[in-house]
Motif scaffolding. Structure first.
Motif, PDB file in Angstrom:
ATOM      1  N   GLN A 192      -5.322   3.822   3.660  1.00 19.63           N
ATOM      2  CA  GLN A 192      -5.131   3.314   2.311  1.00 19.63           C
ATOM      3  C   GLN A 192      -5.867   1.992   2.146  1.00 19.63           C
ATOM      4  O   GLN A 192      -6.009   1.224   3.087  1.00 19.63           O
ATOM      5  CB  GLN A 192      -3.647   3.097   2.035  1.00 19.63           C
ATOM      6  N   GLN A 193      -6.327   1.752   0.928  1.00 20.51           N
ATOM      7  CA  GLN A 193      -6.985   0.488   0.620  1.00 20.51           C
ATOM      8  C   GLN A 193      -5.915  -0.586   0.432  1.00 20.51           C
ATOM      9  O   GLN A 193      -4.974  -0.411  -0.329  1.00 20.51           O
ATOM     10  CB  GLN A 193      -7.819   0.624  -0.661  1.00 20.51           C
ATOM     11  N   LEU A 194      -6.051  -1.686   1.135  1.00 21.99           N
ATOM     12  CA  LEU A 194      -5.083  -2.763   1.050  1.00 21.99           C
ATOM     13  C   LEU A 194      -5.603  -3.843   0.119  1.00 21.99           C
ATOM     14  O   LEU A 194      -6.795  -4.125   0.071  1.00 21.99           O
ATOM     15  CB  LEU A 194      -4.820  -3.360   2.433  1.00 21.99           C
ATOM     16  N   GLU A 195      -4.682  -4.445  -0.631  1.00 23.38           N
ATOM     17  CA  GLU A 195      -5.047  -5.524  -1.538  1.00 23.38           C
ATOM     18  C   GLU A 195      -5.019  -6.843  -0.785  1.00 23.38           C
ATOM     19  O   GLU A 195      -4.196  -7.062   0.088  1.00 23.38           O
ATOM     20  CB  GLU A 195      -4.059  -5.600  -2.692  1.00 23.38           C
TER      21      GLU A 195
END
Length: 138
Positions: free
Chosen positions: A29-32
């Motif tokens: 998942q892309q993390l902020e």
């Protein structure tokens, strides 16, 4: 004939599930990105949970211990078996539970309050002087 088709179907099913499992690896998942902020850390002290123990002694032996911890109060007494029973016997239990203080009534507080009110009334201003008879008019 029926047995031979089931033997062929079993390996094909196993190969198909193995191929599906190897074909698509899961994407992470892309993390902020979170900005770092200098916030001061505040710590609040808990109310005092001081424990107070008052022991009563007779002849060097502790006969009673009154423990006050937080909002609760309990009394612990040693187990003194009756008669010739020894600790560990059926008649002499080794443990004695604490006695919790649930409610306490101060019956003298009303009398003290009343006497204080009466003392305040007695210390009040002096009563006014009695009225003088009116002078006769002509």
């Amino acid at each position: 004939m029926r047995a031979s088709t089931s033997w062929l179907a079993l390996p094909l099913a196993l190969l198909a599930t193995g191929a599906l499992a190897q074909s698509a690896p899961p994407q992470p998942q892309q993390l902020e990105r979170i900005e770092e902020v200098d916030n001061p850390v505040t710590v609040t002290a808990k109310p005092s949970t001081e424990t107070r123990i008052v022991e009563k002694r007779e002849g060097g032996r502790v006969t009673e211990a009154k423990v006050k911890s937080g909002g609760s109060t309990y009394t612990v007494k040693p187990n003194t078996p009756a008669g010739s029973a020894l600790p560990g016997d059926a008649a002499g239990s080794a443990n004695r539970g604490p006695q919790w203080t649930v409610l306490e009534f101060d019956l003298l507080s009303k009398k003290k309050k009343r006497s204080a009110e009466e003392a305040d009334k007695e210390d009040g201003p002096p009563p006014p002087p009695p009225a003088q008879p009116a002078a006769p008019t002509k």
